[in-house]
Scaffold this active site. Sequence first.
Site, short mmCIF file in Angstrom:
data_model
loop_
_atom_site.label_atom_id
_atom_site.label_comp_id
_atom_site.label_asym_id
_atom_site.label_seq_id
_atom_site.Cartn_x
_atom_site.Cartn_y
_atom_site.Cartn_z
N GLN A 73 1.89 12.68 11.16
CA GLN A 73 3.42 13.10 11.76
C GLN A 73 3.55 13.87 12.50
O GLN A 73 4.58 13.59 13.39
CB GLN A 73 3.94 13.78 10.14
CG GLN A 73 3.81 12.83 8.79
CD GLN A 73 4.52 11.64 9.14
OE1 GLN A 73 5.61 11.35 9.48
NE2 GLN A 73 3.89 10.51 8.07
N TYR A 102 0.07 11.28 1.87
CA TYR A 102 0.85 9.80 1.70
C TYR A 102 1.54 9.51 3.11
O TYR A 102 2.08 10.49 3.51
CB TYR A 102 1.86 10.29 0.73
CG TYR A 102 1.47 9.56 -0.56
CD1 TYR A 102 0.44 8.78 -1.18
CD2 TYR A 102 2.11 10.55 -1.90
CE1 TYR A 102 0.17 8.55 -2.40
CE2 TYR A 102 1.45 10.18 -3.21
CZ TYR A 102 0.79 9.01 -3.38
OH TYR A 102 0.30 8.84 -4.58
N GLU A 103 1.46 8.40 3.35
CA GLU A 103 2.22 7.72 4.26
C GLU A 103 2.02 8.46 5.88
O GLU A 103 2.98 8.58 6.37
CB GLU A 103 3.92 7.98 4.13
CG GLU A 103 4.35 7.50 2.80
CD GLU A 103 3.76 6.23 2.48
OE1 GLU A 103 3.49 5.33 3.31
OE2 GLU A 103 3.48 5.90 1.09
N GLY A 104 0.69 8.64 5.99
CA GLY A 104 0.49 9.41 7.40
C GLY A 104 0.37 10.93 7.12
O GLY A 104 1.35 11.64 6.40
#
Length: 600
Positions: A450, A443-445
């Site tokens: 990250q 999720y979200e990268g």
Amino acid sequence: MNDYKVPVRDMQFVLHELLDYEGHCATLPGGENATRDVIDAVVEEAGKFCENVIAPLNRIGDIQGCTFNNGEVKTPDGFKEAYQQYVDAGWPSMSHDEKYGGQGLPDSLEPIISEMVGTANWSWGMYPGLSHGAMRTLVAHGTEEQKQTYLTKLVEGTWTGTMCLTEPHCGTDLGMLKTKAVPAEDGSYALTGTKIFISAGEHDLAENIVHIVLARLPDAPAGTRGISLFIVPKFVPADDGAGGIKIGERNGVACGSLEHKMGIHGNATCVLNFDGAKGYLIGEPNRGLNCMFTFMNSARLGTALQGLAHAELGFQKSLAYATDRLQMRALSGAKNPDGPADPIIVHPDVRRMLLTQKAFAEGGRMLAYYIAQLVDNDAHGSDDKKAEASELLALLTPIAKAFMTETGFESANLAMQCFGGHGYIAEWGVEQNVRDSRISMLYEGTTGIQALDLLGRKVLQTQGATLRRFTKIVHKFCEANKDNAAMAAYIEPLSALNKEWGDVTMHIGLAAMENPEEVGAASVDYLMYSGYIVLAYFWARAALLANEKQAGEEADFYKAKIKTANFYFARILPRTQSLMATMKSGATNLLDLEADHFQF
């Protein structure tokens, strides 16, 4: 097994003892209402809802999943009724502006509730959870008209929100997205395209769904510089005739299918098709990605909480099992002489697994609540506090998102290992926890994305200034406690690693000047290395407090804190040594093998 219990005492320790949450709230606008009594009451009431209402639905959601029929999605049994209870209790409005129907309490209370909701039932919690990101985006970038139309309904909870980024041909590389937004004569836009992996994209919990969508204007430049952000409601809002808002005509956005997933079956992950759907621009044209980062950063911190949730749930389940399960005798002699065997909690390797989960869950809670306070300061603090909070959030957001989800997945797997073969059987809920947790690292990268953001953008591109903002905090803590004999086991390794952190950053930076691939080669190891140090800082702070209080009424609680800190420093923190070696090994061992030689 629906056996989640809110860890109230540990939450109170972090909030009131470690972080002085009441004192923090008193510095915020309207925060004087967030007294300790109010905070404790919020935790208690939210805990009852989580334990008694949504935790029993966790297994049901996994078994039933969502059903899709002709564009409509039905959530598992009990989900809709639970959501109505959530709305009726006022939980969606707690941390939002009273001007738009909120209760005006600090933003940082929201992650505390989200932790409990997510641990009880992550799939269910995603429905209201995404709404908070949509609300933050509207608060930061929406017009007053948009706030009055959409924000009020989201705060009320009668409408929910989504984030629509990904398309079939592009994942993280949003510069490749193709969804088009064509201006209409009435000032709206007609959006056409397909979005995939849209969590809570279609459901029966709320009367309307507000999609926050990235798309391109006809004259937009190529790449990420040509992305704009739009509100696209499932039903177009209409005037109710009494000065309010009601749902109007069905918009041109429809669910094409549900994704078939490894876990989080209770949440509807959708393919959404936009066919000339009416949308409304948020912010400036071609500045959509900047606006969407408000949502994405909120989602990244929310995903960090997912790592905490799976660690906590795995720990609670495996601790209960290890206490009751009889198997073999302790090597040092029987500990349960009247029984046929000893409980497995007496065995050192089971202790290793339990303590690892405990250290990651409780350490992650400290980090998550600390970051929540930074979000408060970034939004409402003085200029100095804003500047400090902004830099610390830039550094800690990718660490929290990636490190806490990696260690949350590790903890979920350790919980299954504690159960042995029973962990592989669905009835215990342990294998579900593993499956549900796996998405958090995507999720979200992903962790790799990250890590590149952390090392490349947040550290090296600032010449280490962002990193130094945090290492100075650690340095001051170590200096203040260097003469405390009871803290030597924590301060000496923490101080050494804090210095080494700067040294290895410089080493990678110099290597990258010769070969930019060195950044990518070191990045994931660098992020995990950083995460272990960050958690060590919080465990050292916890040990300091516990040392001062271990002779009081709650001696056992504080002694457990000290012993968990000892375990973390002795058994977990040394992982930094192997990460140091791999970081320094360079990019060559990764790039030497030609791409077409991987397989013959």
